[in-house]
Design an enzyme around this catalytic site. Structure first.
Site, PDB file in Angstrom:
ATOM      1  N   SER A   1      -3.190  47.122  86.677  1.00 33.22           N
ATOM      2  CA  SER A   1      -3.669  47.476  88.021  1.00 33.22           C
ATOM      3  C   SER A   1      -3.443  46.301  88.972  1.00 33.22           C
ATOM      4  O   SER A   1      -3.093  46.496  90.140  1.00 33.22           O
ATOM      5  CB  SER A   1      -5.158  47.824  87.976  1.00 33.22           C
TER       6      SER A   1
ATOM      7  N   HIS B   1      -2.775  53.646  81.971  1.00 31.95           N
ATOM      8  CA  HIS B   1      -4.060  54.259  81.608  1.00 31.95           C
ATOM      9  C   HIS B   1      -3.863  55.734  81.216  1.00 31.95           C
ATOM     10  O   HIS B   1      -4.447  56.211  80.242  1.00 31.95           O
ATOM     11  CB  HIS B   1      -5.019  54.257  82.815  1.00 31.95           C
TER      12      HIS B   1
ATOM     13  N   LYS C   1     -13.933  40.689  87.195  1.00 35.16           N
ATOM     14  CA  LYS C   1     -12.986  41.106  88.242  1.00 35.16           C
ATOM     15  C   LYS C   1     -13.717  41.537  89.511  1.00 35.16           C
ATOM     16  O   LYS C   1     -14.803  42.116  89.421  1.00 35.16           O
ATOM     17  CB  LYS C   1     -12.155  42.310  87.758  1.00 35.16           C
TER      18      LYS C   1
ATOM     19  N   ARG D   1      -1.940  46.029  75.252  1.00 41.41           N
ATOM     20  CA  ARG D   1      -0.583  45.835  75.759  1.00 41.41           C
ATOM     21  C   ARG D   1       0.161  44.742  75.013  1.00 41.41           C
ATOM     22  O   ARG D   1       1.305  44.875  74.659  1.00 41.41           O
ATOM     23  CB  ARG D   1      -0.619  45.473  77.247  1.00 41.41           C
TER      24      ARG D   1
HETATM   25  O1  PNS Z   1     -10.067  47.942  82.664  1.00 43.99           O
HETATM   26  P1  PNS Z   1     -10.857  46.735  82.242  1.00 43.99           P
HETATM   27  O2  PNS Z   1     -11.246  45.907  83.443  1.00 43.99           O
HETATM   28  O3  PNS Z   1     -10.144  45.917  81.191  1.00 43.99           O
HETATM   29  O4  PNS Z   1     -12.198  47.293  81.543  1.00 43.99           O
HETATM   30  C1  PNS Z   1     -13.175  46.418  81.041  1.00 43.99           C
HETATM   31  C2  PNS Z   1     -14.515  47.166  80.914  1.00 43.99           C
HETATM   32  C3  PNS Z   1     -14.948  47.703  82.281  1.00 43.99           C
HETATM   33  C4  PNS Z   1     -14.374  48.301  79.932  1.00 43.99           C
HETATM   34  C5  PNS Z   1     -15.575  46.138  80.374  1.00 43.99           C
HETATM   35  O5  PNS Z   1     -15.686  45.062  81.270  1.00 43.99           O
HETATM   36  C6  PNS Z   1     -16.927  46.789  80.123  1.00 43.99           C
HETATM   37  O6  PNS Z   1     -17.148  47.351  79.072  1.00 43.99           O
HETATM   38  N1  PNS Z   1     -17.829  46.733  81.130  1.00 43.99           N
HETATM   39  C7  PNS Z   1     -19.137  47.325  81.047  1.00 43.99           C
HETATM   40  C8  PNS Z   1     -20.225  46.259  80.849  1.00 43.99           C
HETATM   41  C9  PNS Z   1     -20.264  45.805  79.401  1.00 43.99           C
HETATM   42  O7  PNS Z   1     -20.614  46.534  78.510  1.00 43.99           O
HETATM   43  N2  PNS Z   1     -19.870  44.532  79.195  1.00 43.99           N
HETATM   44  C10 PNS Z   1     -19.900  43.916  77.887  1.00 43.99           C
HETATM   45  C11 PNS Z   1     -18.742  44.311  77.042  1.00 43.99           C
HETATM   46  S1  PNS Z   1     -18.826  43.459  75.527  1.00 43.99           S
END
Ligand code: PNS
Length: 165
Positions: A130, A19, A43, A92
């Site tokens: 993570s 990150h 998650k 990645r």
């Molecule tokens: O580190 P991650 O878990 O890959 O991050 C994913 C994250 C938190 C960026 C994604 O789940 C997100 O944008 N969550 C906020 C809620 C949202 O907008 N969900 C719809 C995305 S299309």
């Protein structure tokens, strides 16, 4: 010249060198970068939002142009509220692509003013996640190559059942 704000969203559970690599590179490209802790519906988090924010603050205090925040709603709404033009994500491997592509298209549909920019993860962090850090740390393995020293002991103590939550 226009000042461009970018957002680096993630669950950061916990923040890793992977990150930090992406955040550093985003900071060199944009006037302001907001690192925002968000909820990933797929998650279950190990660390509380406050713990994740605290680890991020400690880990990236030396990077310029950064703000750190959390938001418990849609990323598209967050980018609207903060007038952020760009969402920066690290890619990645090909396995990340389908999911990230779907999110990028959805976010674009919800907020036409925001573009998603994918940065290829630096080769040394291609394998890092993570989840892998948590798995190794909870089984007594060495995670010093994956997370900053300043948050190492906290992560290990939390993974081994000490501290809050
Ligand atoms: O580190 P991650 O878990 O890959 O991050 C994913 C994250 C938190 C960026 C994604 O789940 C997100 O944008 N969550 C906020 C809620 C949202 O907008 N969900 C719809 C995305 S299309």
């Amino acid at each position: 010249m226009k000042s461009i704000t970018a957002v680096c969203p993630g669950s950061f559970d916990p923040i890793t060198f992977g990150h930090i690599d992406i955040i550093k590179r985003a900071s060199s490209m944009f006037d302001k970068v907001i690192v925002v802790v968000m909820k990933n519906a797929d998650k279950v988090s190990t660390f509380t939002v406050e713990e994740r924010l605290d680890m991020i603050r400690k880990s990236i205090s030396d990077i310029p142009n950064i703000e750190i925040d959390s938001y418990n709603g849609l990323l598209a709404d967050y980018t609207k509220i903060h007038n952020a033009r760009v969402i920066v994500k690290g890619l990645r491997a090909v396995s990340d692509f389908e999911y990230e592509f779907q999110m990028a298209l959805t976010n674009k549909k919800l907020n036409q003013n925001t573009e998603t920019l994918f940065l290829t993860t630096s080769a040394e962090y291609m394998y890092l996640s993570s989840s892998m850090v948590k798995l190794i740390g909870s089984m007594g393995g060495d995670i010093r190559d994956f997370v900053p020293e300043c948050i190492h002991d906290f992560i290990i103590s939390r993974l081994n059942g000490k501290g809050s939550k």
